[in-house]
Design a protein around this motif. Structure first.
Motif: not given
Length: 294
Positions: A128-129, A134
């Motif tokens: 996600f990051r 995020d």
């Protein structure tokens, strides 16, 4: 977010060579991470195979179907401007069954998104990051998405009008769903599905993998944009160019910001406005959004 967690720091994969560090530290940023490890040899072939499989299971297949569709449209006697394309159609005449099918369609489509996040998730690296999806800088990202709506949405309406006027765009019907209590929530979910699928696969995932494969910045932006335009070809020639332009803007923003959240927000808002606002558009501009003349 540090550069080591940015979307263009692809990270190690099996069969790669040693890390390559840019000579000028001033270039460190979303497009120039401090360490860029690219695929080589067996790892490169494996990565290409992965990209082909992912696209074949998702929007690459949609692009092929759209190419066949536009060929079919162009080879019939009815002019393109007199044809229609419905985006959200009923899946059953029975309301409860239609709702069930609509929910299942949204649910299973998101497995493509889950697949690319799984593939990007490596030990010590949060997927996600990695693609900027995020909760960090959420308010700023949402504002960026709203700004993109103004940049893309209004010109997009103009391009649709122009395409209809010169006969290269079909009459796009955003929804033909009957009106039930669940119609608007379903359309909002469908819009979210489209935003997540397109932005996380065609931008977040594809940009990361093509960067690993050694593609340059503008090669990736243009390649992704053409793919985006191609799977919209079923709407006509005009939407192809409109979506290519959208892909270039979104891709450039991603390489600048390293965030997919603004792209998802913008796409979601645009599709909600298209799907939910279609009935209002028909009432206000029947000549533009209503049925084509026979």
């Amino acid at each position: 977010m540090s550069n080591s967690e940015g979307p263009f720091d692809p990270g190690p994969i099996s069969g790669t060579g040693p890390a390559q560090t840019p000579g000028d530290a001033s270039t460190a940023g979303p497009w120039f991470p401090r360490e860029v490890i690219t695929a080589a040899g067996h790892g490169r072939r494996r990565l290409w195979l992965e990209v082909v499989i992912v696209l074949g299971l998702s929007l690459g297949a949609s692009a092929i179907y759209s190419i066949v569709n536009i060929i079919a449209r162009l080879t019939v006697e009815t002019p393109l401007a007199d044809q229609s394309a419905t985006i959200n159609a009923p899946l059953s005449p029975r309301p409860w069954l239609d709702l069930t099918y609509q929910l299942l369609a949204v649910f299973f489509a998101l497995f493509g998104v889950a697949l690319v996040l799984y593939l990007l998730w490596e030990p010590g690296r949060n997927a996600f990051r990695r693609i900027g999806f995020d909760g960090s800088r959420l308010g700023r990202n949402v504002l960026g998405g709203v700004g993109l709506v103004l940049v893309i949405g209004i010109p997009g309406l103009g391009l649709y009008w122009l395409g209809r006027e010169i006969g290269i765009t079909v009459n796009v019907v955003p929804t033909a769903l009957n009106t039930y209590w669940w119609t608007v929530p379903i359309l909002v979910l469908v819009a979210l599905r489209a935003a997540l699928t397109e932005e996380l696969i065609v931008v977040g995932y594809l940009f990361t993998r093509l960067k690993q494969l050694g593609w340059g910045r503008w090669q990736i932006i243009l390649g992704s944009a053409v793919l985006r335009g191609t799977y919209h070809l079923y709407q006509g020639i005009g939407p192809f160019f409109g979506n290519v332009a959208m892909g270039v803007v979104f891709g450039w923003c991603y390489t600048r910001w390293g965030r997919t959240v603004p792209l998802v927000v913008a796409h979601w808002i645009i599709d909600i406005a298209s799907f939910v606002g279609y009935a209002l558009a028909v009432a206000w501009w029947p000549g533009l959004f209503g049925p084509s003349p026979t």
